[in-house]
Scaffold this motif. Sequence first.
Motif, PDB file in Angstrom:
ATOM      1  N   GLU A   1       1.948  14.125  10.199  1.00 40.89           N
ATOM      2  CA  GLU A   1       1.458  14.568  11.507  1.00 40.89           C
ATOM      3  C   GLU A   1       2.438  14.300  12.647  1.00 40.89           C
ATOM      4  OE1 GLU A   1      -2.434  12.850  12.004  1.00 40.89           O
ATOM      5  OE2 GLU A   1      -3.290  14.078  10.424  1.00 40.89           O
ATOM      6  N   ILE A   2       3.693  14.026  12.309  1.00 39.91           N
ATOM      7  CA  ILE A   2       4.727  13.798  13.320  1.00 39.91           C
ATOM      8  C   ILE A   2       6.079  14.029  12.657  1.00 39.91           C
ATOM      9  CG2 ILE A   2       4.920  11.315  12.857  1.00 39.91           C
ATOM     10  CD1 ILE A   2       5.399  10.929  15.874  1.00 39.91           C
ATOM     11  N   LYS A   3       7.045  14.534  13.446  1.00 40.89           N
ATOM     12  CA  LYS A   3       8.403  14.679  12.941  1.00 40.89           C
ATOM     13  C   LYS A   3       9.133  13.367  13.180  1.00 40.89           C
ATOM     14  CE  LYS A   3       9.439  19.568  13.380  1.00 40.89           C
ATOM     15  NZ  LYS A   3      10.341  20.541  13.994  1.00 40.89           N
ATOM     16  N   GLY A   4       9.873  12.914  12.176  1.00 40.72           N
ATOM     17  CA  GLY A   4      10.622  11.684  12.358  1.00 40.72           C
ATOM     18  C   GLY A   4      11.178  11.145  11.063  1.00 40.72           C
ATOM     19  N   GLU A   5      11.515   9.859  11.093  1.00 38.87           N
ATOM     20  CA  GLU A   5      12.115   9.176   9.954  1.00 38.87           C
ATOM     21  C   GLU A   5      11.240   7.992   9.557  1.00 38.87           C
ATOM     22  OE1 GLU A   5      16.022   6.402   9.044  1.00 38.87           O
ATOM     23  OE2 GLU A   5      16.123   7.852  10.670  1.00 38.87           O
ATOM     24  N   ILE A   6      10.977   7.856   8.259  1.00 35.59           N
ATOM     25  CA  ILE A   6      10.196   6.721   7.759  1.00 35.59           C
ATOM     26  C   ILE A   6      11.037   5.456   7.931  1.00 35.59           C
ATOM     27  CG2 ILE A   6       9.111   5.654   5.736  1.00 35.59           C
ATOM     28  CD1 ILE A   6       7.603   8.135   6.616  1.00 35.59           C
ATOM     29  N   VAL A   7      10.519   4.511   8.709  1.00 35.09           N
ATOM     30  CA  VAL A   7      11.234   3.265   8.983  1.00 35.09           C
ATOM     31  C   VAL A   7      10.733   2.154   8.064  1.00 35.09           C
ATOM     32  CG1 VAL A   7      11.669   1.503  10.743  1.00 35.09           C
ATOM     33  CG2 VAL A   7      11.632   3.907  11.380  1.00 35.09           C
ATOM     34  N   GLU A   8       9.419   2.171   7.784  1.00 30.63           N
ATOM     35  CA  GLU A   8       8.856   1.100   6.970  1.00 30.63           C
ATOM     36  C   GLU A   8       7.595   1.578   6.270  1.00 30.63           C
ATOM     37  OE1 GLU A   8       7.648  -3.611   7.507  1.00 30.63           O
ATOM     38  OE2 GLU A   8       8.316  -2.469   9.228  1.00 30.63           O
ATOM     39  N   ILE A   9       7.422   1.142   5.018  1.00 31.37           N
ATOM     40  CA  ILE A   9       6.194   1.381   4.261  1.00 31.37           C
ATOM     41  C   ILE A   9       5.438   0.054   4.286  1.00 31.37           C
ATOM     42  CG2 ILE A   9       5.188   2.025   2.036  1.00 31.37           C
ATOM     43  CD1 ILE A   9       7.828   3.593   1.507  1.00 31.37           C
ATOM     44  N   LEU A  10       4.234   0.067   4.832  1.00 32.77           N
ATOM     45  CA  LEU A  10       3.505  -1.173   5.108  1.00 32.77           C
ATOM     46  C   LEU A  10       2.569  -1.631   3.994  1.00 32.77           C
ATOM     47  CD1 LEU A  10       2.636  -0.308   8.813  1.00 32.77           C
ATOM     48  CD2 LEU A  10       4.493  -1.767   7.992  1.00 32.77           C
ATOM     49  N   VAL A  11       2.350  -0.793   2.978  1.00 39.94           N
ATOM     50  CA  VAL A  11       1.453  -1.155   1.878  1.00 39.94           C
ATOM     51  C   VAL A  11       2.132  -0.903   0.547  1.00 39.94           C
ATOM     52  CG1 VAL A  11      -0.700  -0.805   3.143  1.00 39.94           C
ATOM     53  CG2 VAL A  11       0.335   1.106   1.987  1.00 39.94           C
ATOM     54  N   GLN A  12       1.582  -1.508  -0.496  1.00 39.07           N
ATOM     55  CA  GLN A  12       2.143  -1.353  -1.837  1.00 39.07           C
ATOM     56  C   GLN A  12       1.371  -0.307  -2.621  1.00 39.07           C
ATOM     57  OE1 GLN A  12       1.934  -5.274  -3.502  1.00 39.07           O
ATOM     58  NE2 GLN A  12       3.638  -6.043  -2.289  1.00 39.07           N
ATOM     59  N   ASP A  13       2.029   0.310  -3.573  1.00 39.41           N
ATOM     60  CA  ASP A  13       1.393   1.304  -4.427  1.00 39.41           C
ATOM     61  C   ASP A  13       0.216   0.671  -5.166  1.00 39.41           C
ATOM     62  OD1 ASP A  13       1.444   4.003  -5.348  1.00 39.41           O
ATOM     63  OD2 ASP A  13       2.173   3.290  -7.292  1.00 39.41           O
ATOM     64  N   GLY A  14      -0.929   1.335  -5.131  1.00 48.65           N
ATOM     65  CA  GLY A  14      -2.120   0.838  -5.805  1.00 48.65           C
ATOM     66  C   GLY A  14      -2.955  -0.124  -4.976  1.00 48.65           C
ATOM     67  N   GLN A  15      -2.535  -0.398  -3.756  1.00 47.63           N
ATOM     68  CA  GLN A  15      -3.250  -1.342  -2.896  1.00 47.63           C
ATOM     69  C   GLN A  15      -4.474  -0.679  -2.268  1.00 47.63           C
ATOM     70  OE1 GLN A  15      -0.808  -3.306   0.056  1.00 47.63           O
ATOM     71  NE2 GLN A  15      -2.542  -3.648   1.399  1.00 47.63           N
ATOM     72  N   LEU A  16      -5.557  -1.426  -2.122  1.00 48.46           N
ATOM     73  CA  LEU A  16      -6.731  -0.939  -1.406  1.00 48.46           C
ATOM     74  C   LEU A  16      -6.417  -0.945   0.080  1.00 48.46           C
ATOM     75  CD1 LEU A  16      -9.606  -2.792  -3.261  1.00 48.46           C
ATOM     76  CD2 LEU A  16      -8.967  -0.399  -3.462  1.00 48.46           C
ATOM     77  N   VAL A  17      -6.782   0.147   0.763  1.00 49.93           N
ATOM     78  CA  VAL A  17      -6.549   0.243   2.207  1.00 49.93           C
ATOM     79  C   VAL A  17      -7.869   0.523   2.909  1.00 49.93           C
ATOM     80  CG1 VAL A  17      -4.140   0.966   2.008  1.00 49.93           C
ATOM     81  CG2 VAL A  17      -5.924   2.702   2.044  1.00 49.93           C
ATOM     82  N   GLU A  18      -7.923   0.147   4.165  1.00 45.23           N
ATOM     83  CA  GLU A  18      -9.131   0.339   4.970  1.00 45.23           C
ATOM     84  C   GLU A  18      -8.930   1.486   5.943  1.00 45.23           C
ATOM     85  OE1 GLU A  18     -10.621  -3.224   6.740  1.00 45.23           O
ATOM     86  OE2 GLU A  18      -9.897  -4.452   5.083  1.00 45.23           O
TER      87      GLU A  18
END
Length: 164
Positions: free
Chosen positions: A136-153
């Motif tokens: 939903e925005i043009k840009g560059e991924i700076v950081e991934i804040l969660v791990q694969d398979g993690q439960l998110v809210e």
Amino acid sequence: MFKVQEIREIIKLVDASSIDEFVYEADGAKVKLKKKNGVTEVVAPKKVEEAPVAQVAAPTPTAVASIPAPAPKVETPAPVENAADLHKITSPMVGTFYQSPNPEAAPYVKVGDKVGDESIVCIVEAMKLFNEIEAEIKGEIVEILVQDGQLVEYGQPLFLVKAE
């Protein structure tokens, strides 16, 4: 006490139905669901003798809320960029975060990748429904804040993006 899967199934059935309110009590536990303007609200199961329960509103009429399990703490390196200048891509629902469409596939995005408005960055799975999440925005991924398979809210930040 109800199992999370049982509550999820009840939520799914109520959300798909035309009823506006549903209450179920069993073995001293109570689940109460209400719809307001097509949005399902969930009252967490608690013992009947306990204090009043909190309500969690579902984010959209098509999404279904569920009772989240506590997410494990993820240690992330301090971002190089000023966090105030970065856009957060957040989870639109409670579910499980997946970086790729299947276990054998490469992740949708990695740190340093350029994304467009409609670029798919991950999947959040809720009740066996796999929801593709767009940047939903043009840009560059700076950081991934969660791990694969993690439960998110609902509303939890998933990625930091430096807008173009």
